[in-house]
Design an enzyme around this catalytic site. Structure first.
Site, PDB file in Angstrom:
ATOM      1  N   ASN A 193       0.839  -1.208   0.000  1.00 44.51           N
ATOM      2  CA  ASN A 193       0.000   0.000   0.000  1.00 44.51           C
ATOM      3  C   ASN A 193       0.875   1.259   0.000  1.00 44.51           C
ATOM      4  O   ASN A 193       1.865   1.325   0.725  1.00 44.51           O
ATOM      5  CB  ASN A 193      -0.849  -0.038   1.290  1.00 44.51           C
ATOM      6  CG  ASN A 193      -1.961   0.992   1.337  1.00 44.51           C
ATOM      7  OD1 ASN A 193      -2.774   1.093   0.415  1.00 44.51           O
ATOM      8  ND2 ASN A 193      -2.015   1.760   2.416  1.00 44.51           N
ATOM      9  N   HIS A 202      -5.110   9.899  -1.556  1.00 47.58           N
ATOM     10  CA  HIS A 202      -5.371  11.115  -0.781  1.00 47.58           C
ATOM     11  C   HIS A 202      -5.277  12.278  -1.765  1.00 47.58           C
ATOM     12  O   HIS A 202      -4.192  12.820  -2.011  1.00 47.58           O
ATOM     13  CB  HIS A 202      -4.342  11.279   0.340  1.00 47.58           C
ATOM     14  CG  HIS A 202      -4.480  10.259   1.421  1.00 47.58           C
ATOM     15  ND1 HIS A 202      -5.557  10.260   2.288  1.00 47.58           N
ATOM     16  CD2 HIS A 202      -3.716   9.210   1.779  1.00 47.58           C
ATOM     17  CE1 HIS A 202      -5.429   9.239   3.137  1.00 47.58           C
ATOM     18  NE2 HIS A 202      -4.333   8.589   2.842  1.00 47.58           N
ATOM     19  N   GLU A 239      -7.550   4.637   0.627  1.00 40.89           N
ATOM     20  CA  GLU A 239      -7.612   5.707   1.641  1.00 40.89           C
ATOM     21  C   GLU A 239      -8.102   7.016   1.026  1.00 40.89           C
ATOM     22  O   GLU A 239      -7.531   8.084   1.264  1.00 40.89           O
ATOM     23  CB  GLU A 239      -6.230   5.949   2.278  1.00 40.89           C
ATOM     24  CG  GLU A 239      -5.575   4.704   2.836  1.00 40.89           C
ATOM     25  CD  GLU A 239      -4.262   4.975   3.577  1.00 40.89           C
ATOM     26  OE1 GLU A 239      -3.951   6.138   3.869  1.00 40.89           O
ATOM     27  OE2 GLU A 239      -3.555   3.986   3.861  1.00 40.89           O
ATOM     28  N   ASP A 290      -9.624  10.508  -0.020  1.00 42.92           N
ATOM     29  CA  ASP A 290     -10.292  11.739   0.407  1.00 42.92           C
ATOM     30  C   ASP A 290      -9.986  12.827  -0.614  1.00 42.92           C
ATOM     31  O   ASP A 290      -9.017  12.711  -1.367  1.00 42.92           O
ATOM     32  CB  ASP A 290      -9.941  12.179   1.840  1.00 42.92           C
ATOM     33  CG  ASP A 290      -8.528  11.850   2.273  1.00 42.92           C
ATOM     34  OD1 ASP A 290      -7.623  11.851   1.405  1.00 42.92           O
ATOM     35  OD2 ASP A 290      -8.314  11.613   3.469  1.00 42.92           O
TER      36      ASP A 290
HETATM   37  O1  9MR Z   1      -5.375   8.955   9.522  1.00 39.86           O
HETATM   38  C1  9MR Z   1      -4.244   8.584  10.274  1.00 39.86           C
HETATM   39  C2  9MR Z   1      -3.997   9.619  11.367  1.00 39.86           C
HETATM   40  O2  9MR Z   1      -5.043   9.580  12.324  1.00 39.86           O
HETATM   41  C3  9MR Z   1      -2.649   9.365  12.023  1.00 39.86           C
HETATM   42  O3  9MR Z   1      -2.374  10.414  12.939  1.00 39.86           O
HETATM   43  C4  9MR Z   1      -1.578   9.285  10.960  1.00 39.86           C
HETATM   44  C5  9MR Z   1      -0.213   9.017  11.567  1.00 39.86           C
HETATM   45  O4  9MR Z   1       0.793   9.181  10.620  1.00 39.86           O
HETATM   46  O5  9MR Z   1      -1.882   8.256  10.044  1.00 39.86           O
HETATM   47  C6  9MR Z   1      -3.055   8.516   9.336  1.00 39.86           C
HETATM   48  O6  9MR Z   1      -3.293   7.509   8.368  1.00 39.86           O
HETATM   49  C7  9MR Z   1      -2.318   7.389   7.350  1.00 39.86           C
HETATM   50  C8  9MR Z   1      -2.306   5.947   6.933  1.00 39.86           C
HETATM   51  O7  9MR Z   1      -2.090   5.120   8.050  1.00 39.86           O
HETATM   52  C9  9MR Z   1      -1.257   5.680   5.881  1.00 39.86           C
HETATM   53  N1  9MR Z   1      -1.426   6.566   4.743  1.00 39.86           N
HETATM   54  C10 9MR Z   1      -1.544   7.975   5.062  1.00 39.86           C
HETATM   55  C11 9MR Z   1      -2.646   8.193   6.091  1.00 39.86           C
HETATM   56  C12 9MR Z   1      -2.840   9.675   6.352  1.00 39.86           C
HETATM   57  O8  9MR Z   1      -1.697  10.225   6.911  1.00 39.86           O
END
Ligand code: 9MR
Length: 333
Positions: free
Chosen positions: A183, A219, A248, A250
């Site tokens: 991923n 994203h 993921e 958005d």
């Molecule tokens: O959405 C997640 C956020 O709550 C956390 O603080 C963050 C930590 O780095 O990770 C975010 O999720 C990520 C995902 O695990 C991997 N791809 C990017 C996402 C957005 O940062």
């Protein structure tokens, strides 16, 4: 019942979830266990509108490993069991990442062999625990740097590229029925990074590594990757024999360049990605949150100054946005 839901009952319109179910499509959301426990509107919206879930943080190493020899599965169980109980497709995220490792881990003075043992135990324990519940794992997340080189992480520094081979192998040993994914972000369309990921996946397959698919995070914050290029990118991974999912998603805009009708432009982009997926046979789109109030974009570093912070299908009070209707239309037509 919300006004949106009530007017749908009156007009006989299917919910988003029904439209996805009927199409055989997985439409998911990243899930926060606290909101799930504390906010009835959250879980009702999740259950009625989506048929897939990904724990947003609860399955990462940091949250799971409060100390070297203990695991805390409370939050992960809450999300995974909610998905199973509601007949949802469950994505596990993620077994190996350089981010969100435990605090104690960062201070640990390990040898390379100890790190290898630690990772094997972690993957065996976590993927093994959920072998009957998690359909698909993001086994390794974000191993490639933005310039296309291998990212210099603790795993890479200690074990070299072989850490990916080992991680997929260990996951397949304990969760033989799960689909195992690589991923990453910023690799949604054809570009330098997705070229590098393509080459990496080709190497893994040549070495016989049990990898089943590629997750494109999508994203779309400032940049909205061209759907035609996304389609071509998905198709080239499929031609390697891999599945592809949007994991993921958005959709935001640069704070200093917001269109006059952001909700409509956002809806059109969501629609075009779901249509692209349907055309090329990618059967899963996960949005990175249930509603705007819970989106990571509003809470991450300086993002609120740089991007608009309403990137999802539901607004802050769970109102259905134009993007909700666009996705449903795409699934129905
Ligand atoms: O959405 C997640 C956020 O709550 C956390 O603080 C963050 C930590 O780095 O990770 C975010 O999720 C990520 C995902 O695990 C991997 N791809 C990017 C996402 C957005 O940062």
């Amino acid at each position: 019942m919300s006004l949106d839901a009530w007017s749908r009952v009156m007009s006989d319109e299917p919910t988003l979830r029904t439209a996805a179910d009927e199409r055989g499509f997985n439409l998911g959301a990243a899930v926060d266990p606290n909101a799930l426990r504390n906010d009835p509107s959250y879980w009702k919206t999740l259950r009625s509108s989506f048929n897939a879930v990904t724990p947003e943080n609860a399955l990462k190493m940091g949250p799971l490993r409060p100390s070297p020899n203990t695991y805390d599965f409370t939050d992960a169980d809450a999300v995974v069991n909610f998905g199973v109980a509601n007949d949802m497709y469950v994505r596990g995220h993620t077994l190996v990442w350089h981010n969100q490792t435990p605090h104690w881990f960062q201070a640990w003075d390990y040898t390379d062999d100890q790190l290898r043992e630690f990772l094997r135990d972690h993957i065996h324990t976590v993927a093994g625990r959920y072998r009957a519940k998690i359909d698909t794992w993001d086994v390794v997340n974000e191993a490639v740097a933005d310039d296309g080189t291998m990212r210099e992480t603790v795993w890479y520094d200690a074990l070299g590229e072989e850490y990916l081979d080992l991680a997929f192998q260990w996951a397949s040993e304990v969760a033989p029925d799960a689909d195992l994914y690589y991923n990453d972000y910023g690799a949604d369309a054809i570009n330098e990074k997705s070229d590098a990921i393509y080459d990496l996946l080709e190497r893994l397959l040549e070495r016989g590594v049990p990898v089943d698919g590629v997750g494109l995070q999508l994203h779309a914050l400032g940049d909205h990757p061209d759907p035609e290029s996304v389609a071509a990118n998905i198709e080239r991974f499929q031609a390697l024999g891999l599945e592809v999912e949007i994991t993921e998603m958005d959709v935001s805009f640069p704070a200093d360049d917001v269109p006059d009708d952001p909700l409509e432009v956002q809806a059109d982009y969501y629609r075009s990605i779901v249509e692209t997926c349907l055309e090329v046979g990618c059967e899963t789109v996960v949005t990175w949150g249930v509603n705007d109030a819970n989106s990571w974009v509003a809470n991450f570093k300086d993002f609120p100054e740089r991007f608009t912070t309403e990137p999802l299908l539901f607004g802050g009070r769970y109102e259905e946005k134009p993007a909700y209707h666009a996705v449903r239309d795409a699934l129905e037509n």
